[in-house]
Design a protein around this motif. Structure first.
Motif, PDB file in Angstrom:
ATOM      1  N   ILE A   3      34.659  34.703  39.248  1.00 57.84           N
ATOM      2  CA  ILE A   3      34.607  35.826  40.175  1.00 57.84           C
ATOM      3  C   ILE A   3      36.015  36.400  40.273  1.00 57.84           C
ATOM      4  CG2 ILE A   3      34.132  36.514  42.556  1.00 57.84           C
ATOM      5  CD1 ILE A   3      31.660  35.620  40.889  1.00 57.84           C
ATOM      6  N   LYS A   4      36.128  37.697  40.109  1.00 55.97           N
ATOM      7  CA  LYS A   4      37.423  38.376  40.211  1.00 55.97           C
ATOM      8  C   LYS A   4      37.478  39.105  41.543  1.00 55.97           C
ATOM      9  CE  LYS A   4      37.685  39.312  35.250  1.00 55.97           C
ATOM     10  NZ  LYS A   4      37.718  40.379  34.224  1.00 55.97           N
ATOM     11  N   VAL A   5      38.516  38.821  42.310  1.00 55.41           N
ATOM     12  CA  VAL A   5      38.717  39.495  43.589  1.00 55.41           C
ATOM     13  C   VAL A   5      40.014  40.288  43.481  1.00 55.41           C
ATOM     14  CG1 VAL A   5      38.947  39.234  46.074  1.00 55.41           C
ATOM     15  CG2 VAL A   5      37.563  37.593  44.787  1.00 55.41           C
ATOM     16  N   PHE A   6      39.900  41.606  43.520  1.00 56.90           N
ATOM     17  CA  PHE A   6      41.068  42.474  43.429  1.00 56.90           C
ATOM     18  C   PHE A   6      41.641  42.661  44.829  1.00 56.90           C
ATOM     19  CE2 PHE A   6      38.906  43.197  39.509  1.00 56.90           C
ATOM     20  CZ  PHE A   6      39.928  43.395  38.591  1.00 56.90           C
ATOM     21  N   LEU A   7      42.924  42.322  44.956  1.00 58.37           N
ATOM     22  CA  LEU A   7      43.627  42.315  46.236  1.00 58.37           C
ATOM     23  C   LEU A   7      44.906  43.123  46.149  1.00 58.37           C
ATOM     24  CD1 LEU A   7      43.550  38.436  46.579  1.00 58.37           C
ATOM     25  CD2 LEU A   7      41.968  40.007  47.655  1.00 58.37           C
ATOM     26  N   ALA A   8      45.455  43.426  47.314  1.00 58.67           N
ATOM     27  CA  ALA A   8      46.777  44.059  47.388  1.00 58.67           C
ATOM     28  C   ALA A   8      47.676  43.122  48.178  1.00 58.67           C
ATOM     29  CB  ALA A   8      46.689  45.423  48.050  1.00 58.67           C
ATOM     30  N   TRP A  48      42.211  48.834  35.930  1.00 61.21           N
ATOM     31  CA  TRP A  48      40.929  48.229  35.564  1.00 61.21           C
ATOM     32  C   TRP A  48      39.963  48.295  36.745  1.00 61.21           C
ATOM     33  CZ3 TRP A  48      37.253  44.731  36.755  1.00 61.21           C
ATOM     34  CH2 TRP A  48      36.351  44.381  35.759  1.00 61.21           C
ATOM     35  N   MET A  49      40.446  47.943  37.938  1.00 63.21           N
ATOM     36  CA  MET A  49      39.593  47.977  39.130  1.00 63.21           C
ATOM     37  C   MET A  49      39.093  49.393  39.384  1.00 63.21           C
ATOM     38  SD  MET A  49      40.453  47.295  43.139  1.00 63.21           S
ATOM     39  CE  MET A  49      41.094  48.947  43.367  1.00 63.21           C
ATOM     40  N   ARG A  50      39.991  50.372  39.368  1.00 64.01           N
ATOM     41  CA  ARG A  50      39.608  51.761  39.655  1.00 64.01           C
ATOM     42  C   ARG A  50      38.601  52.292  38.638  1.00 64.01           C
ATOM     43  NH1 ARG A  50      45.267  54.672  41.574  1.00 64.01           N
ATOM     44  NH2 ARG A  50      45.437  53.525  43.534  1.00 64.01           N
ATOM     45  N   GLU A  51      38.764  51.912  37.383  1.00 66.77           N
ATOM     46  CA  GLU A  51      37.863  52.386  36.329  1.00 66.77           C
ATOM     47  C   GLU A  51      36.492  51.723  36.394  1.00 66.77           C
ATOM     48  OE1 GLU A  51      40.024  51.645  32.734  1.00 66.77           O
ATOM     49  OE2 GLU A  51      41.480  53.237  33.141  1.00 66.77           O
ATOM     50  N   ASN A  52      36.405  50.502  36.917  1.00 59.84           N
ATOM     51  CA  ASN A  52      35.161  49.739  36.859  1.00 59.84           C
ATOM     52  C   ASN A  52      34.356  49.713  38.153  1.00 59.84           C
ATOM     53  OD1 ASN A  52      34.947  48.426  34.067  1.00 59.84           O
ATOM     54  ND2 ASN A  52      37.093  48.195  34.628  1.00 59.84           N
ATOM     55  N   VAL A  53      34.889  50.280  39.221  1.00 61.27           N
ATOM     56  CA  VAL A  53      34.075  50.440  40.430  1.00 61.27           C
ATOM     57  C   VAL A  53      33.158  51.622  40.165  1.00 61.27           C
ATOM     58  CG1 VAL A  53      34.102  51.083  42.872  1.00 61.27           C
ATOM     59  CG2 VAL A  53      35.778  49.450  41.997  1.00 61.27           C
TER      60      VAL A  53
END
Length: 189
Positions: A3-8, A48-53
């Motif tokens: 599971i990938k969790v994209f965080l700031a 990657w996150m922005r493109e895949n949401v």
């Protein structure tokens, strides 16, 4: 499956920080393998996150905010959808993972779909085997799960018994006894 969790990591928003902590804490409590990917320090992760949401899941400004959750390349959702899944006891389904044996989610999946192995419904058993499997599984379900309908029936029967009692029957509680005494005293006066 990871599971990938994209965080700031360096978010100035306390709301985002709390949401990120909530997701990570819950995944850790469930002992789910996950990879935290920082979008603040790594431009590749951010892109990657922005493109895949999915487009329909992006906010009106087009830039999704963390946390965003993926199962490998497959989009699971954002904090709100994660929170809804958590409230519905459906986190494993939300993450695209099979629920661990013995979990509430596994029991619910079994009762709805039958036996499940590695996230796949197992078919091919005859009716006699299905009945034996269901009986065996019901023995493994928590006693509270099986007792709940019985307790409800008993409570309903007790309520009906109470309604059936006449006024001359013994009171159910001390409060009712006191209330009846007060009513009797008022009538006597």
């Amino acid at each position: 499956m990871v599971i990938k969790v994209f965080l700031a990591s360096s978010s100035g928003s306390t709301a985002i920080k709390k949401k990120q902590q909530d997701v990570l804490g819950f995944l850790e409590a469930l002992k789910v393998d996950y990879a935290p990917l920082d979008i603040a320090c790594n431009e590749d992760n951010r892109m990657w996150m922005r493109e895949n949401v999915p487009v329909e899941k992006k906010p009106t400004n087009g830039i999704p905010l963390p946390p965003q959750i993926f199962n490998e390349e497959s989009y699971c959702g954002d904090y709100e959808t994660f929170f809804d899944a958590k409230e519905d006891n459906a986190v494993y389904a939300f993450l695209g993972l099979p629920p661990p044996p013995g979990s509430k989610e596994a029991k619910e999946a079994y009762l709805e779909n039958g036996p499940v192995e590695n996230g796949t419904i197992v078919n091919g058993t005859d009716d006699a085997e299905d009945e034996e499997n269901l009986e065996a599984e019901e023995e493994n379900i928590d006693d509270d799960t099986l007792k709940a309908p019985v307790k409800e029936e008993e409570a309903q029967e007790e309520a009906e018994d109470e309604e059936a009692k006449g006024e001359d029957d013994q009171p159910v509680s001390e409060e009712e006894e006191e209330l009846r005494q007060l009513e009797q005293e008022e009538e006597d006066e």
